[in-house]
Design a protein around this motif. Structure first.
Motif, PDB file in Angstrom:
ATOM      1  N   LEU A   3       0.821  -1.209   0.000  1.00 37.52           N
ATOM      2  CA  LEU A   3       0.000   0.000   0.000  1.00 37.52           C
ATOM      3  C   LEU A   3       0.854   1.258   0.000  1.00 37.52           C
ATOM      4  CD1 LEU A   3      -2.760  -1.029   2.553  1.00 37.52           C
ATOM      5  CD2 LEU A   3      -2.889  -1.017   0.073  1.00 37.52           C
ATOM      6  N   VAL A   4       1.842   1.311  -0.854  1.00 38.41           N
ATOM      7  CA  VAL A   4       2.702   2.483  -0.950  1.00 38.41           C
ATOM      8  C   VAL A   4       2.219   3.330  -2.113  1.00 38.41           C
ATOM      9  CG1 VAL A   4       5.042   3.305  -1.338  1.00 38.41           C
ATOM     10  CG2 VAL A   4       4.662   1.241   0.004  1.00 38.41           C
ATOM     11  N   SER A   5       1.870   4.555  -1.848  1.00 40.45           N
ATOM     12  CA  SER A   5       1.358   5.435  -2.885  1.00 40.45           C
ATOM     13  C   SER A   5       2.484   5.938  -3.774  1.00 40.45           C
ATOM     14  CB  SER A   5       0.640   6.629  -2.253  1.00 40.45           C
ATOM     15  OG  SER A   5       0.202   7.507  -3.241  1.00 40.45           O
ATOM     16  N   THR A   6       2.214   5.993  -5.079  1.00 41.01           N
ATOM     17  CA  THR A   6       3.218   6.476  -6.026  1.00 41.01           C
ATOM     18  C   THR A   6       2.777   7.767  -6.689  1.00 41.01           C
ATOM     19  OG1 THR A   6       2.226   5.127  -7.768  1.00 41.01           O
ATOM     20  CG2 THR A   6       4.053   4.149  -6.526  1.00 41.01           C
ATOM     21  N   ILE A  20      -3.950   3.789  -4.894  1.00 41.36           N
ATOM     22  CA  ILE A  20      -4.163   2.567  -4.111  1.00 41.36           C
ATOM     23  C   ILE A  20      -5.023   1.587  -4.896  1.00 41.36           C
ATOM     24  CG2 ILE A  20      -5.168   1.616  -1.998  1.00 41.36           C
ATOM     25  CD1 ILE A  20      -2.588   3.269  -1.540  1.00 41.36           C
ATOM     26  N   ARG A  21      -6.105   2.096  -5.484  1.00 37.64           N
ATOM     27  CA  ARG A  21      -7.007   1.226  -6.249  1.00 37.64           C
ATOM     28  C   ARG A  21      -6.281   0.561  -7.411  1.00 37.64           C
ATOM     29  NH1 ARG A  21      -9.648   1.857 -10.830  1.00 37.64           N
ATOM     30  NH2 ARG A  21      -9.355   4.116 -10.963  1.00 37.64           N
ATOM     31  N   LEU A  22      -5.494   1.331  -8.155  1.00 40.05           N
ATOM     32  CA  LEU A  22      -4.768   0.772  -9.297  1.00 40.05           C
ATOM     33  C   LEU A  22      -3.691  -0.213  -8.861  1.00 40.05           C
ATOM     34  CD1 LEU A  22      -4.482   3.921 -11.586  1.00 40.05           C
ATOM     35  CD2 LEU A  22      -6.068   1.977 -11.807  1.00 40.05           C
ATOM     36  N   GLU A  23      -3.015   0.073  -7.749  1.00 38.98           N
ATOM     37  CA  GLU A  23      -2.016  -0.864  -7.224  1.00 38.98           C
ATOM     38  C   GLU A  23      -2.648  -2.210  -6.892  1.00 38.98           C
ATOM     39  OE1 GLU A  23      -0.113   1.025  -3.902  1.00 38.98           O
ATOM     40  OE2 GLU A  23       0.946   2.454  -5.165  1.00 38.98           O
ATOM     41  N   GLN A  24      -3.929  -2.184  -6.515  1.00 36.76           N
ATOM     42  CA  GLN A  24      -4.635  -3.415  -6.172  1.00 36.76           C
ATOM     43  C   GLN A  24      -5.315  -4.047  -7.388  1.00 36.76           C
ATOM     44  OE1 GLN A  24      -7.154  -2.890  -2.754  1.00 36.76           O
ATOM     45  NE2 GLN A  24      -5.554  -1.875  -1.600  1.00 36.76           N
ATOM     46  N   GLY A  25      -5.233  -3.376  -8.531  1.00 40.11           N
ATOM     47  CA  GLY A  25      -5.812  -3.913  -9.748  1.00 40.11           C
ATOM     48  C   GLY A  25      -7.330  -3.928  -9.756  1.00 40.11           C
ATOM     49  N   LEU A  26      -7.931  -2.966  -9.073  1.00 42.41           N
ATOM     50  CA  LEU A  26      -9.392  -2.899  -8.971  1.00 42.41           C
ATOM     51  C   LEU A  26      -9.967  -1.813  -9.860  1.00 42.41           C
ATOM     52  CD1 LEU A  26      -9.677  -3.099  -5.078  1.00 42.41           C
ATOM     53  CD2 LEU A  26     -10.141  -4.943  -6.711  1.00 42.41           C
ATOM     54  N   THR A  27     -11.212  -2.027 -10.286  1.00 45.11           N
ATOM     55  CA  THR A  27     -11.958  -0.982 -10.972  1.00 45.11           C
ATOM     56  C   THR A  27     -12.764  -0.222  -9.935  1.00 45.11           C
ATOM     57  OG1 THR A  27     -13.924  -2.335 -11.338  1.00 45.11           O
ATOM     58  CG2 THR A  27     -12.186  -2.427 -13.036  1.00 45.11           C
ATOM     59  N   VAL A  58     -15.751   8.438   2.757  1.00 44.20           N
ATOM     60  CA  VAL A  58     -14.300   8.255   2.816  1.00 44.20           C
ATOM     61  C   VAL A  58     -13.959   7.038   3.669  1.00 44.20           C
ATOM     62  CG1 VAL A  58     -12.135   9.271   3.646  1.00 44.20           C
ATOM     63  CG2 VAL A  58     -13.781  10.682   2.392  1.00 44.20           C
ATOM     64  N   TYR A  59     -14.641   6.892   4.781  1.00 45.38           N
ATOM     65  CA  TYR A  59     -14.399   5.745   5.659  1.00 45.38           C
ATOM     66  C   TYR A  59     -14.654   4.430   4.932  1.00 45.38           C
ATOM     67  CZ  TYR A  59     -15.166   2.303   9.301  1.00 45.38           C
ATOM     68  OH  TYR A  59     -15.115   1.169  10.048  1.00 45.38           O
ATOM     69  N   ARG A  63     -11.786   1.693   3.996  1.00 46.44           N
ATOM     70  CA  ARG A  63     -11.935   0.350   4.553  1.00 46.44           C
ATOM     71  C   ARG A  63     -11.956  -0.694   3.440  1.00 46.44           C
ATOM     72  NH1 ARG A  63     -17.082  -1.100   8.026  1.00 46.44           N
ATOM     73  NH2 ARG A  63     -17.846  -1.753   5.996  1.00 46.44           N
ATOM     74  N   GLN A  64     -12.680  -0.405   2.370  1.00 41.07           N
ATOM     75  CA  GLN A  64     -12.765  -1.349   1.253  1.00 41.07           C
ATOM     76  C   GLN A  64     -11.401  -1.559   0.590  1.00 41.07           C
ATOM     77  OE1 GLN A  64     -15.193  -3.239   0.619  1.00 41.07           O
ATOM     78  NE2 GLN A  64     -14.892  -3.980  -1.448  1.00 41.07           N
ATOM     79  N   LEU A  65     -10.587  -0.511   0.537  1.00 40.93           N
ATOM     80  CA  LEU A  65      -9.258  -0.600  -0.054  1.00 40.93           C
ATOM     81  C   LEU A  65      -8.215  -1.135   0.923  1.00 40.93           C
ATOM     82  CD1 LEU A  65      -9.178   2.737  -2.094  1.00 40.93           C
ATOM     83  CD2 LEU A  65      -9.426   0.412  -3.005  1.00 40.93           C
ATOM     84  N   GLY A  66      -8.598  -1.328   2.177  1.00 43.91           N
ATOM     85  CA  GLY A  66      -7.664  -1.831   3.175  1.00 43.91           C
ATOM     86  C   GLY A  66      -6.655  -0.796   3.619  1.00 43.91           C
ATOM     87  N   VAL A  67      -7.066   0.466   3.586  1.00 43.49           N
ATOM     88  CA  VAL A  67      -6.178   1.578   3.922  1.00 43.49           C
ATOM     89  C   VAL A  67      -6.616   2.193   5.251  1.00 43.49           C
ATOM     90  CG1 VAL A  67      -5.341   3.827   3.157  1.00 43.49           C
ATOM     91  CG2 VAL A  67      -5.840   2.070   1.472  1.00 43.49           C
ATOM     92  N   GLU A  68      -5.650   2.439   6.113  1.00 44.47           N
ATOM     93  CA  GLU A  68      -5.936   3.119   7.370  1.00 44.47           C
ATOM     94  C   GLU A  68      -6.099   4.613   7.093  1.00 44.47           C
ATOM     95  OE1 GLU A  68      -6.380   1.679  10.344  1.00 44.47           O
ATOM     96  OE2 GLU A  68      -6.036  -0.303   9.467  1.00 44.47           O
TER      97      GLU A  68
END
Length: 81
Positions: A3-6, A20-27, A58-59, A63-68
């Motif tokens: 979960l490292v942002s680029t 984050i979404r793209l790193e996880q390969g999600l639409t 936002v919460y 949560r869905q992306l697994g990000v604190e």
């Protein structure tokens, strides 16, 4: 899961979420499928068109992306809103 942002401008919430979404390969549709956030609302947040999303949205997205919540620089974000 890494979960490292680029993103180049992490003060923008939408850029942060998109990275984050793209790193996880999600639409966007996959992210919104199991949470009470409308696809259009999420898209507006991610495209930095919605500058005052509700905390609830936002919460659920974080949560869905697994990000604190503390992984994002909120202090810097509020300087640009």
């Amino acid at each position: 899961m890494k979960l490292v942002s680029t993103v180049t401008h992490p003060e923008k919430l939408g850029d942060f979420l998109k990275s984050i979404r793209l790193e996880q390969g999600l639409t966007i549709e996959e992210v919104c499928k199991e949470i009470p956030v409308d696809v259009d609302t999420y898209r507006d947040i991610e495209e930095n068109k919605l500058f005052n999303p509700t905390f609830e949205n936002v919460y659920y997205i974080f949560r869905q992306l697994g990000v604190e919540l503390d992984m994002f620089n909120w202090k810097k974000y509020f300087q640009y809103v």
